[in-house]
Design an enzyme around this catalytic site. Structure first.
Site, PDB file in Angstrom:
ATOM      1  N   HIS A   1      51.361  65.120  61.888  1.00 41.43           N
ATOM      2  CA  HIS A   1      50.956  63.705  61.884  1.00 41.43           C
ATOM      3  C   HIS A   1      50.633  63.323  63.335  1.00 41.43           C
ATOM      4  O   HIS A   1      51.214  63.881  64.270  1.00 41.43           O
ATOM      5  CB  HIS A   1      52.161  62.907  61.376  1.00 41.43           C
ATOM      6  CG  HIS A   1      51.905  61.451  61.147  1.00 41.43           C
ATOM      7  ND1 HIS A   1      51.928  60.526  62.165  1.00 41.43           N
ATOM      8  CD2 HIS A   1      51.655  60.746  60.020  1.00 41.43           C
ATOM      9  CE1 HIS A   1      51.709  59.330  61.666  1.00 41.43           C
ATOM     10  NE2 HIS A   1      51.539  59.428  60.365  1.00 41.43           N
TER      11      HIS A   1
ATOM     12  N   CYS B   1      46.438  60.044  59.049  1.00 43.58           N
ATOM     13  CA  CYS B   1      46.962  60.224  60.417  1.00 43.58           C
ATOM     14  C   CYS B   1      47.156  61.703  60.729  1.00 43.58           C
ATOM     15  O   CYS B   1      48.139  62.080  61.379  1.00 43.58           O
ATOM     16  CB  CYS B   1      48.273  59.473  60.618  1.00 43.58           C
ATOM     17  SG  CYS B   1      48.140  57.730  60.357  1.00 43.58           S
TER      18      CYS B   1
ATOM     19  N   LYS C   1      60.614  54.929  54.875  1.00 44.13           N
ATOM     20  CA  LYS C   1      60.134  55.897  53.889  1.00 44.13           C
ATOM     21  C   LYS C   1      61.275  56.362  52.983  1.00 44.13           C
ATOM     22  O   LYS C   1      61.097  57.217  52.117  1.00 44.13           O
ATOM     23  CB  LYS C   1      59.512  57.100  54.603  1.00 44.13           C
ATOM     24  CG  LYS C   1      58.217  56.747  55.357  1.00 44.13           C
ATOM     25  CD  LYS C   1      57.589  57.988  55.910  1.00 44.13           C
ATOM     26  CE  LYS C   1      56.558  57.686  56.974  1.00 44.13           C
ATOM     27  NZ  LYS C   1      55.281  57.230  56.437  1.00 44.13           N
TER      28      LYS C   1
ATOM     29  N   ASP D   1      60.148  66.589  62.930  1.00 44.10           N
ATOM     30  CA  ASP D   1      59.704  65.294  62.422  1.00 44.10           C
ATOM     31  C   ASP D   1      60.080  65.261  60.938  1.00 44.10           C
ATOM     32  O   ASP D   1      59.430  65.894  60.104  1.00 44.10           O
ATOM     33  CB  ASP D   1      58.192  65.193  62.634  1.00 44.10           C
ATOM     34  CG  ASP D   1      57.554  64.048  61.858  1.00 44.10           C
ATOM     35  OD1 ASP D   1      58.270  63.345  61.128  1.00 44.10           O
ATOM     36  OD2 ASP D   1      56.326  63.880  61.980  1.00 44.10           O
TER      37      ASP D   1
ATOM     38  N   GLN E   1      58.841  62.827  56.302  1.00 43.04           N
ATOM     39  CA  GLN E   1      58.538  63.026  54.872  1.00 43.04           C
ATOM     40  C   GLN E   1      59.607  63.850  54.163  1.00 43.04           C
ATOM     41  O   GLN E   1      59.442  64.200  53.000  1.00 43.04           O
ATOM     42  CB  GLN E   1      57.179  63.735  54.715  1.00 43.04           C
ATOM     43  CG  GLN E   1      56.000  62.914  55.169  1.00 43.04           C
ATOM     44  CD  GLN E   1      55.790  61.660  54.332  1.00 43.04           C
ATOM     45  OE1 GLN E   1      56.329  61.515  53.234  1.00 43.04           O
ATOM     46  NE2 GLN E   1      55.016  60.740  54.872  1.00 43.04           N
TER      47      GLN E   1
HETATM   48  C1  LIG Z   1      55.054  63.411  58.864  1.00 40.40           C
HETATM   49  C2  LIG Z   1      55.053  62.040  59.467  1.00 40.40           C
HETATM   50  N1  LIG Z   1      55.425  61.883  60.736  1.00 40.40           N
HETATM   51  C3  LIG Z   1      55.483  60.677  61.320  1.00 40.40           C
HETATM   52  C4  LIG Z   1      55.127  59.543  60.633  1.00 40.40           C
HETATM   53  C5  LIG Z   1      55.179  58.232  61.338  1.00 40.40           C
HETATM   54  O1  LIG Z   1      56.122  57.403  60.747  1.00 40.40           O
HETATM   55  P1  LIG Z   1      56.265  55.897  61.249  1.00 40.40           P
HETATM   56  O2  LIG Z   1      54.904  55.273  61.087  1.00 40.40           O
HETATM   57  O3  LIG Z   1      57.281  55.318  60.342  1.00 40.40           O
HETATM   58  O4  LIG Z   1      56.689  55.950  62.666  1.00 40.40           O
HETATM   59  C6  LIG Z   1      54.711  59.645  59.311  1.00 40.40           C
HETATM   60  C7  LIG Z   1      54.280  58.440  58.566  1.00 40.40           C
HETATM   61  O5  LIG Z   1      53.408  58.461  57.765  1.00 40.40           O
HETATM   62  C8  LIG Z   1      54.679  60.925  58.710  1.00 40.40           C
HETATM   63  O6  LIG Z   1      54.295  61.076  57.442  1.00 40.40           O
END
Ligand SMILES: Cc1ncc(COP(=O)(O)O)c(C=O)c1O
Length: 407
Positions: A120, A363, A223, A197, A200
């Site tokens: 992401h 993203c 999430k 990270d 998900q």
């Molecule tokens: C794999 C992953 N990393 C990071 C993020 C970023 O999360 P946040 O927007 O809550 O900071 C997301 C959000 O879609 C994600 O799916």
């Protein structure tokens, strides 16, 4: 319990465009159950005060709730101590703090930071900025044909120059799960710090940071049923001790002089200013709720939904699924395209039927380029979805085919 779970989510009884809401975008943000909504409201109704500063009773009550939430996160992740748990705003903030504050303590000129092609943007851009700042290089691990991290390529790219390895536990586009434990083991052999990270993963799988032996683990509350604006950064104590704060101000100090100051002990040293107290309380309630259902039961239900979805979508002519088609190999998300139809058109037509899915690059532009696609449609499933949601999705996708009959 799972059978009646939908009653806990009031938004699922609403309508969109005159049709029952079919919410298939839990990967972007989950819906919130009553116990979380109630906990936040109860906090404001009966406990609201600032934390850590008042000697009066109400502030002590608020502090207890806030610190109680930290302990719930600790237990949820199987972390050794609440000192390992820092509250942030989100996964994005957790990763930015790591790149800004921890990064320069271990990465220097000529060093390497190893990511994968399925990250992401939140797990790419902060490292790009760090690399530019210190003169390091970013490298990316390849994927196998079905979208899994290529472990052989990972092992080959690791070297003593690799100072940080950062990757998603579960991909937000392909739903694939990284072999975290094995990757951490290999990365530690060359002395690299392992950042995961977990955005998900936390709503779908049990996570045990000690068993995985990762150095840092980042995720967002929103999430996993909690409110927006609350996130977590788990870190091993020895590493957090060597990491400078990313932000400075009230709450994080011990003693402030005119020219310099000393800072609080872990974890408060990282939490400058008034924190998101209600968000933390909501996150604690979300954890209670998830644990009450059981992560194993959640994973089983979602796996059933994924199985049906893959089977049903595979019967639609011209529909291509990205990533593994074995439901056991994916969690939560299903990305696809219908040949000749732009994903935004698909999502717009689905929306008319009350079916809410995401379309775009999610993203993850480097991954989109890797897949050779500008965008995809993404349906994501949570345990509060049901088979009826999949029937509605499939019906709506058939309507798309009626709109674009020649494609
Ligand atoms: C794999 C992953 N990393 C990071 C993020 C970023 O999360 P946040 O927007 O809550 O900071 C997301 C959000 O879609 C994600 O799916």
């Amino acid at each position: 319990m799972m059978k009646t779970v939908r009653n806990d989510f009031p938004i699922l009884n609403t309508q969109i465009n005159g049709r029952p809401l079919t919410y298939l975008d839990g990967a972007a943000t989950s819906q919130k159950p009553w116990p979380v909504l109630d906990a936040v409201q109860q906090y404001y109704l009966t406990e609201n005060a600032n934390v850590h500063r008042g000697v009066y009773t109400l502030s002590e009550v608020a502090t207890k709730s806030y610190e109680g939430a930290r302990e719930k996160v600790q237990n949820f992740l199987h972390a050794p101590s609440s000192r390992n748990i820092i509250f942030t705003r989100s996964t994005t903030e957790s990763l930015n703090w790591l790149a800004q504050a921890y990064g320069p303590t271990v990465v220097g000129q000529g060093d390497e930071i190893l990511l994968t092609y399925l990250e992401h943007h939140s797990n790419i851009v902060p490292w790009q900025v760090l690399a530019q700042r210190v003169g390091a290089t970013l490298k990316y691990v390849k994927l196998t044909a079905d979208g899994q991290i290529d472990l052989a390529d990972f092992a080959q790219q690791l070297s003593p120059k690799t100072k940080i390895v950062s990757f998603a536990h579960v991909s937000n586009v392909l739903g694939t799960e990284a072999p975290v434990k094995e990757m951490a083991r290999l990365a530690h052999q060359v002395g690299a710090t392992v950042v995961v990270d977990g955005a998900q993963a936390v709503a779908h799988l049990p996570v045990d940071v000690l068993d995985l032996d990762v150095d840092f683990y980042a995720f967002s509350g929103h999430k996993m049923l909690a409110p927006t604006g609350i996130g977590v950064l788990y870190g091993k104590e020895v590493l957090l001790e060597q990491m400078p704060p990313a932000q400075y101000g009230g709450e994080m100090i011990e003693e402030v002089g005119l020219q310099s100051s000393t800072y609080q002990e872990l974890p408060w040293r990282f939490e400058a200013g008034t924190p998101n107290i209600a968000g933390a309380v909501g996150l604690g309630a979300a954890i209670d709720y998830l644990e009450h259902l059981g992560m194993a039961a959640i994973a089983a239900k979602e796996s059933d939904l994924m199985k049906t979805a893959i089977a049903e979508l595979s019967t639609i002519p011209g529909l291509e699924i990205y990533g593994p088609v074995d439901p056991a190999d994916r969690h939560g998300v299903l990305s696809f395209n219908i040949s000749g139809v732009h994903p935004h058109d698909v999502a717009t037509i689905l929306d008319q039927a009350g079916v809410e899915v995401r379309a775009g690059h999610h993203c993850a532009q480097p991954l989109m380029r890797y897949l050779g696609q500008a965008a995809t449609v993404r349906a994501s499933f949570s345990f509060y979805n049901n088979q009826e949601d999949i029937v509605r999705l499939v019906q709506a996708l058939k309507t798309v085919k009626e709109y674009f009959p020649n494609d």
